[in-house]
Scaffold this motif. Structure first.
Motif, PDB file in Angstrom:
ATOM      1  N   VAL A 122    -127.619  15.546 -35.510  1.00 51.04           N
ATOM      2  CA  VAL A 122    -128.327  14.362 -36.020  1.00 51.04           C
ATOM      3  C   VAL A 122    -127.320  13.321 -36.510  1.00 51.04           C
ATOM      4  CG1 VAL A 122    -129.927  13.500 -37.773  1.00 51.04           C
ATOM      5  CG2 VAL A 122    -130.404  15.662 -36.632  1.00 51.04           C
ATOM      6  N   LEU A 123    -126.280  13.742 -37.251  1.00 48.15           N
ATOM      7  CA  LEU A 123    -125.267  12.799 -37.734  1.00 48.15           C
ATOM      8  C   LEU A 123    -124.532  12.136 -36.561  1.00 48.15           C
ATOM      9  CD1 LEU A 123    -123.828  14.766 -40.791  1.00 48.15           C
ATOM     10  CD2 LEU A 123    -125.021  12.572 -40.889  1.00 48.15           C
ATOM     11  N   ARG A 124    -124.240  12.924 -35.534  1.00 46.59           N
ATOM     12  CA  ARG A 124    -123.573  12.366 -34.348  1.00 46.59           C
ATOM     13  C   ARG A 124    -124.403  11.238 -33.756  1.00 46.59           C
ATOM     14  NH1 ARG A 124    -124.476  13.498 -28.850  1.00 46.59           N
ATOM     15  NH2 ARG A 124    -122.693  12.931 -27.494  1.00 46.59           N
ATOM     16  N   LYS A 125    -125.716  11.486 -33.626  1.00 46.70           N
ATOM     17  CA  LYS A 125    -126.599  10.457 -33.051  1.00 46.70           C
ATOM     18  C   LYS A 125    -126.624   9.211 -33.935  1.00 46.70           C
ATOM     19  CE  LYS A 125    -131.184   9.783 -31.043  1.00 46.70           C
ATOM     20  NZ  LYS A 125    -131.263   8.373 -31.420  1.00 46.70           N
ATOM     21  N   MET A 126    -126.679   9.415 -35.274  1.00 44.49           N
ATOM     22  CA  MET A 126    -126.697   8.276 -36.200  1.00 44.49           C
ATOM     23  C   MET A 126    -125.426   7.441 -36.046  1.00 44.49           C
ATOM     24  SD  MET A 126    -128.192  10.267 -39.569  1.00 44.49           S
ATOM     25  CE  MET A 126    -127.804   8.994 -40.754  1.00 44.49           C
ATOM     26  N   PHE A 127    -124.253   8.106 -35.968  1.00 46.25           N
ATOM     27  CA  PHE A 127    -122.977   7.392 -35.861  1.00 46.25           C
ATOM     28  C   PHE A 127    -122.891   6.621 -34.541  1.00 46.25           C
ATOM     29  CE2 PHE A 127    -120.958  10.944 -38.633  1.00 46.25           C
ATOM     30  CZ  PHE A 127    -121.416  10.316 -39.786  1.00 46.25           C
ATOM     31  N   LEU A 128    -123.254   7.278 -33.436  1.00 45.20           N
ATOM     32  CA  LEU A 128    -123.154   6.633 -32.123  1.00 45.20           C
ATOM     33  C   LEU A 128    -124.131   5.463 -32.005  1.00 45.20           C
ATOM     34  CD1 LEU A 128    -122.692   9.700 -29.726  1.00 45.20           C
ATOM     35  CD2 LEU A 128    -120.927   8.174 -30.635  1.00 45.20           C
ATOM     36  N   ASP A 129    -125.364   5.644 -32.508  1.00 43.86           N
ATOM     37  CA  ASP A 129    -126.342   4.547 -32.456  1.00 43.86           C
ATOM     38  C   ASP A 129    -125.847   3.338 -33.242  1.00 43.86           C
ATOM     39  OD1 ASP A 129    -128.033   5.994 -30.893  1.00 43.86           O
ATOM     40  OD2 ASP A 129    -129.435   6.557 -32.509  1.00 43.86           O
ATOM     41  N   ALA A 130    -125.154   3.595 -34.370  1.00 39.99           N
ATOM     42  CA  ALA A 130    -124.716   2.495 -35.235  1.00 39.99           C
ATOM     43  C   ALA A 130    -123.462   1.806 -34.694  1.00 39.99           C
ATOM     44  CB  ALA A 130    -124.446   3.023 -36.648  1.00 39.99           C
ATOM     45  N   LYS A 131    -122.513   2.565 -34.149  1.00 41.59           N
ATOM     46  CA  LYS A 131    -121.208   1.986 -33.818  1.00 41.59           C
ATOM     47  C   LYS A 131    -120.826   2.062 -32.340  1.00 41.59           C
ATOM     48  CE  LYS A 131    -119.918   0.499 -37.841  1.00 41.59           C
ATOM     49  NZ  LYS A 131    -119.619  -0.927 -38.062  1.00 41.59           N
ATOM     50  N   ALA A 132    -121.523   2.903 -31.574  1.00 42.47           N
ATOM     51  CA  ALA A 132    -121.183   2.995 -30.139  1.00 42.47           C
ATOM     52  C   ALA A 132    -122.458   3.221 -29.326  1.00 42.47           C
ATOM     53  CB  ALA A 132    -120.179   4.124 -29.912  1.00 42.47           C
ATOM     54  N   PRO A 133    -123.389   2.259 -29.377  1.00 43.35           N
ATOM     55  CA  PRO A 133    -124.675   2.469 -28.691  1.00 43.35           C
ATOM     56  C   PRO A 133    -124.535   2.622 -27.180  1.00 43.35           C
ATOM     57  CG  PRO A 133    -124.465   0.214 -29.504  1.00 43.35           C
ATOM     58  CD  PRO A 133    -123.323   0.979 -30.062  1.00 43.35           C
ATOM     59  N   HIS A 134    -123.377   2.196 -26.640  1.00 43.40           N
ATOM     60  CA  HIS A 134    -123.173   2.312 -25.189  1.00 43.40           C
ATOM     61  C   HIS A 134    -122.913   3.753 -24.773  1.00 43.40           C
ATOM     62  CE1 HIS A 134    -119.291   1.837 -27.164  1.00 43.40           C
ATOM     63  NE2 HIS A 134    -118.727   2.488 -26.136  1.00 43.40           N
ATOM     64  N   LEU A 135    -122.533   4.602 -25.732  1.00 39.88           N
ATOM     65  CA  LEU A 135    -122.273   6.012 -25.387  1.00 39.88           C
ATOM     66  C   LEU A 135    -123.579   6.799 -25.415  1.00 39.88           C
ATOM     67  CD1 LEU A 135    -119.025   6.766 -27.428  1.00 39.88           C
ATOM     68  CD2 LEU A 135    -119.221   6.232 -24.999  1.00 39.88           C
ATOM     69  N   SER A 136    -123.643   7.820 -24.574  1.00 41.85           N
ATOM     70  CA  SER A 136    -124.864   8.644 -24.504  1.00 41.85           C
ATOM     71  C   SER A 136    -124.948   9.543 -25.730  1.00 41.85           C
ATOM     72  CB  SER A 136    -124.836   9.495 -23.242  1.00 41.85           C
ATOM     73  OG  SER A 136    -125.866  10.466 -23.308  1.00 41.85           O
ATOM     74  N   THR A 137    -126.161   9.658 -26.280  1.00 41.81           N
ATOM     75  CA  THR A 137    -126.365  10.565 -27.426  1.00 41.81           C
ATOM     76  C   THR A 137    -126.964  11.897 -26.987  1.00 41.81           C
ATOM     77  OG1 THR A 137    -128.541   9.589 -27.822  1.00 41.81           O
ATOM     78  CG2 THR A 137    -126.684   8.666 -29.057  1.00 41.81           C
ATOM     79  N   THR A 138    -127.041  12.112 -25.666  1.00 40.65           N
ATOM     80  CA  THR A 138    -127.596  13.373 -25.174  1.00 40.65           C
ATOM     81  C   THR A 138    -126.701  14.538 -25.616  1.00 40.65           C
ATOM     82  OG1 THR A 138    -128.445  12.238 -23.245  1.00 40.65           O
ATOM     83  CG2 THR A 138    -128.334  14.653 -23.128  1.00 40.65           C
ATOM     84  N   ILE A 139    -127.327  15.583 -26.110  1.00 37.92           N
ATOM     85  CA  ILE A 139    -126.574  16.750 -26.576  1.00 37.92           C
ATOM     86  C   ILE A 139    -126.189  17.585 -25.353  1.00 37.92           C
ATOM     87  CG2 ILE A 139    -126.689  18.864 -27.961  1.00 37.92           C
ATOM     88  CD1 ILE A 139    -128.670  17.368 -29.763  1.00 37.92           C
ATOM     89  N   PRO A 140    -124.921  17.991 -25.244  1.00 36.64           N
ATOM     90  CA  PRO A 140    -124.522  18.802 -24.075  1.00 36.64           C
ATOM     91  C   PRO A 140    -125.287  20.126 -24.024  1.00 36.64           C
ATOM     92  CG  PRO A 140    -122.778  18.726 -25.744  1.00 36.64           C
ATOM     93  CD  PRO A 140    -123.812  17.728 -26.156  1.00 36.64           C
ATOM     94  N   PRO A 141    -125.457  20.697 -22.805  1.00 32.04           N
ATOM     95  CA  PRO A 141    -126.244  21.944 -22.665  1.00 32.04           C
ATOM     96  C   PRO A 141    -125.733  23.064 -23.548  1.00 32.04           C
ATOM     97  CG  PRO A 141    -125.689  21.031 -20.523  1.00 32.04           C
ATOM     98  CD  PRO A 141    -124.952  20.204 -21.523  1.00 32.04           C
ATOM     99  N   ILE A 142    -124.394  23.172 -23.686  1.00 35.90           N
ATOM    100  CA  ILE A 142    -123.833  24.193 -24.573  1.00 35.90           C
ATOM    101  C   ILE A 142    -123.044  23.467 -25.658  1.00 35.90           C
ATOM    102  CG2 ILE A 142    -122.258  26.152 -24.782  1.00 35.90           C
ATOM    103  CD1 ILE A 142    -122.895  26.824 -21.873  1.00 35.90           C
ATOM    104  N   LEU A 143    -123.402  23.692 -26.901  1.00 37.04           N
ATOM    105  CA  LEU A 143    -122.718  23.026 -28.008  1.00 37.04           C
ATOM    106  C   LEU A 143    -121.267  23.480 -28.048  1.00 37.04           C
ATOM    107  CD1 LEU A 143    -125.545  23.287 -30.679  1.00 37.04           C
ATOM    108  CD2 LEU A 143    -124.792  21.213 -29.523  1.00 37.04           C
ATOM    109  N   PRO A 144    -120.328  22.554 -28.309  1.00 35.95           N
ATOM    110  CA  PRO A 144    -118.895  22.877 -28.191  1.00 35.95           C
ATOM    111  C   PRO A 144    -118.434  24.022 -29.085  1.00 35.95           C
ATOM    112  CG  PRO A 144    -119.249  20.542 -28.740  1.00 35.95           C
ATOM    113  CD  PRO A 144    -120.580  21.174 -28.637  1.00 35.95           C
TER     114      PRO A 144
END
Length: 1034
Positions: free
Chosen positions: A292-314
């Protein structure tokens, strides 16, 4: 400050964020924050900044204004969190429910305020009254010394809550009764939550995680796992609570925010907002929070990047498994037919513990002081009756009585009339009762003043009435003894270890993981309430005083568990017939009865020689009374020489509520046990002697037999050290008579017993059927939900899965919520809402819980009451098949048990009836045999030690305690009683759900029992439909 940044939860989340490979994480550190100017602070795109002790919030605000990073938690609103007044103001502005509260603001310590009034059982702020129990909170958010003040009816005192120190989170102070005045405080209504707190943690407005823990208000002992961490378990939030979480997050502009939720009466309230908070020891939560925090950060500062969560979490590699922490709980037991069964419900109806004899003093009063007192408390109405129960009222009466009681007794040779002597004796008795214990608890002493005669007095041009004579009735006694407390606590412990599967830890394991739905109800009587609290202490392995346990866990429901008014006419008829049977001869009547079914005859259980035993009973009662008179005479002479009662002794909680332990010093000094003096002991026996037999009319009053037996039993157990001659002989005779009289007072034959029993226990029976049916509906919902989960094949992880924590609820619950939002227009629909919410209260969240059987759930309902309701319920269960509508049906109770019940006669202190419902999960959902009922009962306290002279008897005499008999079966081994059969047999005698009246909030200090006001009225489940909504009651 760095301590919070480098805490384990923060580390877990930051490590996960870094594992995405999209962020560089910079720790500013205490030195930079405190010593460097903001211009030299590192520059960042997103800032996590939150206040803690010593944190320069204004400096951080200046940095945010300079660099304009994205703020997870905005800084300005964090100032609000330091002031509880502003927190509540903000919550109310956003329409978020808070407890009813009022503010007391002082400019200087101990400042007197006109708008603030404190009385014994309430405080009043700007005309708004808060009855005890109420909560007192300092206005400063960092001051955690919160106090709860308890009503005198529950024993009074105060509980101080504080930040955890070792394994303590609160301390009870029985002597503190006055509120603090050195500062500014918030006063708010105490919310009974069933002993559970809910902590909610948001990560942005769309995500909320909730955990429940044992509330510090119960006994103040912190539950910890083997690693020393506080035991908390994730629970499901209702849709309404999720909306509240969203609004708290938005109102305070805090993305990561913790707050406290109180669930009471089917409603939820926010009582504190903490700001930045993380869940401890939940890997699933850490995963979700990082996503959720990752999505909040990307939406606020890098909306051009995809917020899709990878199939396997790193970071999902070699994740350590969490230990379960507590002793493992077995998931099932083997039923009587060999199938695997799960216990689903335990319903117990329990009589209170050992008590002092109940007593009553009646006298006609003409004294001006007492008549004025009556007018003072009845609003000046000359024909109105007055009841005095509060400490202030009883103190007024005591002051008046002290003045009126003659200092010396008239000598036998004086001219005083016998009536005057008796009147003075009764006033002396009233005075002695009021002085007993040194504090008015209000539970055990109450006085009624009823005007009898009036005169008209001229007042100007008009005439007004004034009473000139009134009847004073003082009721006292019936106090739970130290033995009663011990019995109740030990029985609670027995239930914990034996009524639930799992080697003694079964119930505690279920309860701590929120898979145990417990409600405890009590009648209005103090001895019953305290028995319920002591039982709860043993059942849940609690510590400390009973007052906080009583207020937190026990709901009072007098309409269900008190009173015989509904059957008073029939009971009078039974007593009249009983009197006729005894005086005309039992033998003749019972000769016509069946020897195969001896319980079917009139007056079953009465001794054949009852009429011959009555003169012996009177003779022995006189013998005992005379001996107590001599003991009282000695005490009276000593009292006459002193003025010890001119000043009230200091408050003694043990006496006000019944003693916790035996008073060894009193026993050693040769005084009666408890707080009863010889004067009151003599008054007790003198009244029995007087009422049992009227010499002038040569008439016996058989209704006094149970009271003689009661007094005998009490003195044999508690006052054996006084060596009263003839008490043993009197007990034997009284017991034989009482064993016959008591069961027959509730009906002289089975049909009358059924009629009386159904009238007294009608409401209780209705509630029991609701409990059982709700358990089944809930089990069906769980089984269907489990079936759906097993057929689901989704394995991928997406943001949908993360949001699922917010959105996931069974359809029926969501439907209920939709109906709830439109139901505030009428009182009745509101009450049904409350029941909806109660059903999903404290449900374990299976996705976040590290528990082997998260779907397992047991409902426990405990009803504490008096002997009358135990007899009535038992009579309906054993004789319901005699009703015309059920002709030809077999009894719910087997013949063998019916015979044992006939021989049992007395259902003594702590006697109980238990219904346990099991679910056979291997049987089809539609099959009636899926749900099996098992009925057992216990006769309660075992009197046999009183009749022996062995070592065990001597030990029990020393402790003044009788053991509780174990449970006995009411069905044949192998019998299979289905829920459908039980309902068919009992429904004709039970109150239908739609007849339960709307709830009322009790007045005065009894407000803390209001949770019993909302009864489970499940109109849509009566008659119950198999697939009706299962979320409608507790």
């Amino acid at each position: 400050m760095e301590k919070k940044v480098f805490s384990a939860p923060m580390g877990q989340i930051l490590d996960r964020l870094q594992a995405f490979g999209e962020f560089e994480i910079i720790h500013f550190g205490d030195r930079v924050i405190l010593e460097e100017p903001i211009e030299r602070w590192p520059i960042c795109d997103c800032l996590i900044a939150f206040h803690s002790s010593g944190y320069p919030l204004e400096k951080a605000e200046a940095y945010a204004a300079l660099r304009k990073p994205f703020l997870v938690n905005e800084l300005g609103p964090q100032h609000l969190l330091h002031d509880r007044r502003k927190v509540y103001e903000c919550l109310e502005m956003y329409g978020i429910p808070v407890p009813r509260y009022a503010l007391v603001n002082r400019d200087k310590p101990y400042q007197d305020l006109e708008y603030f009034v404190e009385e014994e059982d309430f405080v009043e702020v700007h005309g708004q009254r808060f009855w005890k129990p109420f909560v007192e909170k300092p206005v400063h958010g960092d001051d955690h010394r919160i106090m709860i003040y308890y009503p005198s009816a529950a024993g009074g005192g105060m509980k101080e809550l504080f930040r955890k120190v070792g394994n303590r989170s609160s301390e009870f102070h029985p002597e503190v009764r006055r509120v603090r005045r050195e500062g500014s405080y918030i006063y708010e209504e105490f919310m009974p939550t069933g002993g559970t707190d809910v902590k909610v943690y948001t990560v942005g407005p769309e995500y909320a995680h909730a955990e429940a823990r044992k509330s510090p208000v119960v006994d103040g002992v912190v539950m910890r796992n083997p690693d020393g961490k506080e035991v908390r378990y994730p629970v499901l939030l209702t849709p309404n609570e999720k909306q509240m979480a969203r609004e708290v997050c938005i109102a305070f502009r805090q993305g990561v925010c913790g707050f406290d939720l109180l669930r009471c009466e089917g409603r939820s309230y926010v009582c504190d907002v903490n700001g930045w908070s993380f869940v401890k020891n939940s890997y699933k939560y850490y995963d979700d929070a990082a996503c959720v925090l990752r999505k909040m950060f990307l939406d606020a500062k890098a909306p051009h990047l995809s917020t899709t969560i990878p199939p396997i979490l790193p970071w999902k590699v070699n994740e350590p498994a969490q230990p379960e922490g507590l002793t493992r709980q077995g998931s099932g037991i083997i039923g009587s037919f060999g199938q695997a069964e799960e216990l689903r419900c335990v319903i117990a109806i329990i009589r209170h513990g050992d008590r002092t004899p109940k007593q009553k003093v009646k006298l006609k009063v003409t004294e001006e002081k007492l008549l004025n007192l009556m007018l003072k408390y009845n609003g000046g109405r000359p024909r109105a009756e007055t009841k005095l129960k509060s400490a202030v009222q009883l103190q007024d009466l005591l002051d008046a009585t002290r003045i009126l009681v003659p200092r010396t007794r008239p000598s036998p040779g004086s001219d005083s009339e016998a009536e005057d002597i008796e009147h003075a004796e009764k006033l002396r008795q009233v005075k002695a009762v009021l002085e007993e214990g040194g504090h008015f608890s209000g539970i055990y002493r109450k006085v009624q003043l009823k005007p009898l005669k009036w005169v008209k007095i001229a007042k100007g041009d008009t005439e007004e009435e004034r009473p000139i004579e009134a009847l004073m009735v003082l009721k006292y006694g019936g106090v739970l003894t130290h033995a009663g407390r011990k019995q109740a606590e030990e029985l609670g412990r027995y239930f914990r270890n034996n009524m639930y599967p799992g080697e003694g830890t079964g119930l505690l394991r279920l309860h701590s993981t929120y898979r145990h739905d417990l409600k405890i109800y009590s009648s209005d009587e103090g001895r019953v309430q305290m028995s319920a609290a002591a039982f709860a202490k043993g059942l849940l392995d609690l510590e400390g005083q009973l007052t906080p346990i009583l207020v937190s866990l026990v709901s009072k429901d007098s309409s269900m568990l008190d009173g015989l008014d509904n059957a008073s006419i029939e009971m009078e008829e039974a007593k009249a017939r009983l009197n006729e049977l005894i005086t005309t001869g039992v033998k003749a009547v019972q000769a016509n009865g069946s020897s195969l079914r001896p319980w079917m005859v009139d007056g079953a259980g009465l001794p054949l020689n009852a009429a011959d035993l009555l003169p012996t009973l009177v003779k022995l009662t006189k013998k005992v009374t005379e001996q107590v008179r001599l003991l009282a005479k000695d005490e009276d002479e000593k009292l006459a020489e002193t003025t010890s009662y001119d000043v009230i002794p200091p408050y003694d909680q043990a006496r006000a509520l019944g003693k916790t332990n035996i008073d060894v010093d009193r026993i050693a000094a040769g005084l009666p046990c408890g707080s009863e003096g010889f004067l009151l002991m003599y008054a007790r026996w003198r009244k029995l002697e007087r009422d049992l037999y009227n010499e002038r009319k040569d008439r016996y009053d058989i209704t006094q037999i149970p009271d003689v037996y009661d007094s005998c039993k009490y003195d044999l157990l508690h006052n054996a050290h006084l060596n009263i001659d003839g008490l043993d002989d009197l007990f034997k005779v009284a017991q034989v008579l009482a064993d016959g009289v008591i069961p027959n007072e509730y009906g002289i034959n089975p049909k009358q017993k059924l009629k009386i029993g159904s009238k007294i226990a009608r409401r209780l029976l209705g509630k029991i059927l609701i409990d059982l049916r709700n358990t089944r509906e809930e089990a069906i919902n769980v089984a269907e939900l489990k079936s759906q989960c097993q057929t689901s094949t989704s394995t991928s992880i997406s943001i949908k899965n993360v949001k699922e924590h917010i959105d996931h609820q069974p359809k029926s619950v969501i439907k209920n919520e939709e109906s709830r939002r439109t139901s505030f227009t009428s009182e009745k629909s509101m009450d049904q809402d409350e029941d909806d919410d109660k059903e999903i209260k404290y449900r374990l969240d299976p996705k976040y819980a590290n528990v082997r059987t998260p779907e397992r759930h047991v409902r426990t309902r405990l009803y504490f009451t008096s002997e009358s309701h135990i007899h009535s319920l038992m009579n309906v269960l054993r004789y319901c098949n005699l009703d015309e509508s059920l002709q030809g049906e077999a009894s719910l109770i087997c013949d063998n048990a019916l015979e044992r019940l006939l021989k049992t006669k007395e259902l003594d202190y702590m006697s109980y009836i238990v219904l346990r419902m099991f679910e056979n999960t291997e049987v089809n959902l539609e099959d009636p045999k899926r749900y099996r009922l098992e009925m057992t009962f216990s006769r309660g306290a075992d009197l046999s030690p009183l009749e022996k002279n062995d070592v065990e008897a001597a030990s029990l005499h020393q402790e003044h305690t009788l053991p509780i008999m174990g449970p006995e079966r009411l069905q044949e081994v192998g019998a299979y009683l289905t829920l459908d059969k039980m309902e068919q047999m009992v429904r004709p005698f039970a109150m239908p759900a739609e007849d339960f009246p709307p709830p009322t909030t009790p007045q005065g200090f009894s407000g803390y029992f209001k949770s019993a006001g909302v009864l489970e009225r499940l109109v849509n489940l009566w008659p119950f439909h198999k697939h009706g909504n299962g979320n409608n009651a507790k």
